[in-house]
Design a protein around this motif. Structure first.
Motif, mmCIF file in Angstrom:
data_model
loop_
_atom_site.group_PDB
_atom_site.id
_atom_site.type_symbol
_atom_site.label_atom_id
_atom_site.label_comp_id
_atom_site.label_asym_id
_atom_site.label_seq_id
_atom_site.Cartn_x
_atom_site.Cartn_y
_atom_site.Cartn_z
ATOM 1 N N ARG A 64 0.828 -1.209 0.000
ATOM 2 C CA ARG A 64 0.000 0.000 0.000
ATOM 3 C C ARG A 64 0.858 1.255 0.000
ATOM 4 N N LEU A 65 1.924 1.229 0.809
ATOM 5 C CA LEU A 65 2.826 2.384 0.857
ATOM 6 C C LEU A 65 3.497 2.618 -0.495
ATOM 7 N N ARG A 66 3.882 1.531 -1.160
ATOM 8 C CA ARG A 66 4.445 1.671 -2.506
ATOM 9 C C ARG A 66 3.439 2.300 -3.455
ATOM 10 N N GLY A 67 2.193 1.873 -3.361
ATOM 11 C CA GLY A 67 1.160 2.412 -4.234
ATOM 12 C C GLY A 67 0.902 3.883 -3.972
ATOM 13 N N MET A 68 0.849 4.258 -2.694
ATOM 14 C CA MET A 68 0.593 5.659 -2.357
ATOM 15 C C MET A 68 1.756 6.553 -2.786
ATOM 16 N N ALA A 69 2.971 6.006 -2.761
ATOM 17 C CA ALA A 69 4.143 6.777 -3.168
ATOM 18 C C ALA A 69 4.344 6.737 -4.687
ATOM 19 N N ARG A 70 3.490 6.000 -5.367
ATOM 20 C CA ARG A 70 3.603 5.813 -6.823
ATOM 21 C C ARG A 70 4.984 5.279 -7.215
ATOM 22 N N HIS A 71 5.448 4.332 -6.427
ATOM 23 C CA HIS A 71 6.753 3.718 -6.669
ATOM 24 C C HIS A 71 6.695 2.873 -7.935
ATOM 25 N N TYR A 74 5.524 -0.834 -7.628
ATOM 26 C CA TYR A 74 4.173 -1.175 -7.183
ATOM 27 C C TYR A 74 3.477 -1.995 -8.255
ATOM 28 N N HIS A 79 -0.813 -6.634 -5.146
ATOM 29 C CA HIS A 79 -1.619 -6.069 -4.061
ATOM 30 C C HIS A 79 -2.921 -6.859 -3.892
#
Length: 103
Positions: A64-71, A74, A79
């Motif tokens: 989720r953190l990767r997704g929110m950071a648009r890494h 991701y 997910h």
């Protein structure tokens, strides 16, 4: 064969197909945590299921953190697979323990 019978058969076929698709998707998700299938998961102990759930929750938080950071690493499919695997583990734990399953 009447029209009503045909419609019932089509509905039954669709629901069976949807169940089969969901089962195969869940089995693929369970391979993420080293479980061979739903029966193998249900044969595990409560402590092991709790450990699986804890690990999956941690992986899900990281994803989720990767997704929110648009890494760039991701992956939405990963997910979704993690969430499905966590749901399957919680369901197995719920079946095993009744209402006292970890949430």
């Amino acid at each position: 064969m009447g029209n009503g019978t045909l419609l019932r058969e089509v509905a039954a076929f669709r629901s069976a197909r949807q169940r089969d698709d969901l089962d195969s998707a869940n089995c693929a998700c369970l391979h993420l945590i080293g479980v061979k299938g739903r029966l193998d998961l249900e044969g595990r102990g409560a402590l092991e299921l709790a450990q699986f759930a804890k690990g999956l929750r941690q992986q899900l938080v990281r994803e989720r953190l990767r997704g929110m950071a648009r890494h760039r690493c991701y992956d939405l499919n990963r997910h979704i697979a993690l969430k499905r695997a966590l749901d399957a583990v919680l369901l197995a734990s719920e079946k095993q323990n009744g209402a006292g399953a970890p949430s």
